[in-house]
Design a protein around this motif. Structure first.
Motif, short mmCIF file in Angstrom:
data_model
loop_
_atom_site.label_atom_id
_atom_site.label_comp_id
_atom_site.label_asym_id
_atom_site.label_seq_id
_atom_site.Cartn_x
_atom_site.Cartn_y
_atom_site.Cartn_z
N ALA A 108 0.81 2.06 -5.65
CA ALA A 108 0.41 2.83 -4.47
C ALA A 108 -0.20 4.16 -4.88
O ALA A 108 -1.24 4.57 -4.35
CB ALA A 108 1.61 3.05 -3.56
N GLU A 109 0.43 4.81 -5.84
CA GLU A 109 -0.09 6.10 -6.33
C GLU A 109 -1.49 5.93 -6.89
O GLU A 109 -2.38 6.75 -6.62
CB GLU A 109 0.85 6.66 -7.39
CG GLU A 109 0.40 8.00 -7.93
CD GLU A 109 1.34 8.55 -8.98
OE1 GLU A 109 0.90 9.46 -9.71
OE2 GLU A 109 2.50 8.10 -9.10
N LYS A 110 -1.70 4.88 -7.65
CA LYS A 110 -3.02 4.64 -8.25
C LYS A 110 -4.09 4.45 -7.17
O LYS A 110 -5.16 5.04 -7.23
CB LYS A 110 -2.96 3.41 -9.15
CG LYS A 110 -4.25 3.11 -9.85
CD LYS A 110 -4.11 1.89 -10.75
CE LYS A 110 -5.45 1.54 -11.37
NZ LYS A 110 -5.36 0.33 -12.20
N LEU A 128 -4.65 -0.12 1.13
CA LEU A 128 -3.96 -0.80 0.04
C LEU A 128 -2.79 0.04 -0.46
O LEU A 128 -1.66 -0.46 -0.61
CB LEU A 128 -4.93 -1.11 -1.10
CG LEU A 128 -4.32 -1.71 -2.36
CD1 LEU A 128 -3.62 -3.03 -2.06
CD2 LEU A 128 -5.39 -1.88 -3.44
N GLY A 129 -3.03 1.30 -0.70
CA GLY A 129 -1.97 2.19 -1.20
C GLY A 129 -0.81 2.30 -0.23
O GLY A 129 0.35 2.28 -0.64
N TYR A 130 -1.11 2.39 1.04
CA TYR A 130 -0.05 2.48 2.05
C TYR A 130 0.79 1.21 2.08
O TYR A 130 2.02 1.26 2.11
CB TYR A 130 -0.67 2.76 3.42
CG TYR A 130 0.36 2.95 4.51
CD1 TYR A 130 1.09 4.12 4.60
CD2 TYR A 130 0.59 1.95 5.45
CE1 TYR A 130 2.03 4.30 5.60
CE2 TYR A 130 1.53 2.11 6.44
CZ TYR A 130 2.25 3.29 6.52
OH TYR A 130 3.18 3.46 7.50
N ALA A 131 0.13 0.06 2.05
CA ALA A 131 0.86 -1.22 2.06
C ALA A 131 1.71 -1.37 0.80
O ALA A 131 2.86 -1.82 0.86
CB ALA A 131 -0.11 -2.39 2.19
N GLU A 155 4.31 -6.15 8.50
CA GLU A 155 4.28 -7.11 7.39
C GLU A 155 3.36 -6.61 6.28
O GLU A 155 2.36 -7.25 5.97
CB GLU A 155 3.81 -8.48 7.89
CG GLU A 155 4.65 -9.09 8.98
CD GLU A 155 6.05 -9.47 8.50
OE1 GLU A 155 6.23 -9.74 7.30
OE2 GLU A 155 6.96 -9.46 9.34
N PRO A 156 3.69 -5.48 5.65
CA PRO A 156 2.77 -4.95 4.64
C PRO A 156 2.61 -5.87 3.43
O PRO A 156 1.52 -5.93 2.85
CB PRO A 156 3.39 -3.61 4.24
CG PRO A 156 4.82 -3.72 4.63
CD PRO A 156 4.86 -4.64 5.82
N ALA A 157 3.64 -6.60 3.05
CA ALA A 157 3.52 -7.48 1.87
C ALA A 157 2.47 -8.55 2.11
O ALA A 157 1.69 -8.88 1.21
CB ALA A 157 4.87 -8.11 1.54
N GLY A 158 2.41 -9.08 3.31
CA GLY A 158 1.42 -10.10 3.62
C GLY A 158 0.01 -9.56 3.70
O GLY A 158 -0.96 -10.30 3.51
N ALA A 159 -0.10 -8.28 3.97
CA ALA A 159 -1.42 -7.66 4.10
C ALA A 159 -2.02 -7.27 2.74
O ALA A 159 -3.23 -7.13 2.62
CB ALA A 159 -1.34 -6.43 4.99
N ILE A 160 -1.18 -7.11 1.73
CA ILE A 160 -1.65 -6.61 0.44
C ILE A 160 -2.80 -7.43 -0.14
O ILE A 160 -3.80 -6.85 -0.58
CB ILE A 160 -0.48 -6.46 -0.55
CG1 ILE A 160 0.39 -5.28 -0.12
CG2 ILE A 160 -0.99 -6.25 -1.98
CD1 ILE A 160 1.68 -5.13 -0.89
#
Length: 108
Positions: free
Chosen positions: A60-62, A47-50, A22-27
């Motif tokens: 993500a790149e930033k 953060l970048g990975y999520a 659930e990466p969206a929920g972790a952001i």
């Protein structure tokens, strides 16, 4: 495989959130952690990975580029940044990141 000890940092309080699918929920949690500890590259990596997992490639790149700038030897950040750059069509940038990883950990 790149140094598994370097890829897993149990000191990151939210590290297990990345493995829930659930990466969206972790952001929001990763964003908060990165704001609270802006000099901690591990939080930028999470953060970048999520963000990448949710298709937010530029964000993500930033985050990942920031982590690499803070800790040039962070192989996890470089691997993820390489993946993001590759997805964005920056093959030269991706290859630079992968080359740095191979140079730092040639046996992995």
């Amino acid at each position: 495989m790149v140094c598994s000890a370097h890829l897993r940092d149990s000191s990151r309080p939210m590290n297990s959130g990345r493995n829930t699918g659930e990466p969206a929920g972790a952001i929001p949690f990763y964003e908060q952690a990165a704001k609270m500890r802006p000099r901690r590259a591990a939080f930028q990596v999470d953060l970048g990975y999520a963000l990448a997992r949710t298709g937010k490639w530029k964000d993500a790149e930033k985050a990942l580029a920031g982590a690499v700038k803070m800790e040039p030897g962070n192989l996890e950040a470089r691997l993820h940044l390489g993946w993001v750059l590759n997805r964005a069509g920056d093959l030269g940038g991706a290859l630079d990141q992968y080359a740095a990883v191979l140079k730092a950990a040639p046996d992995n």
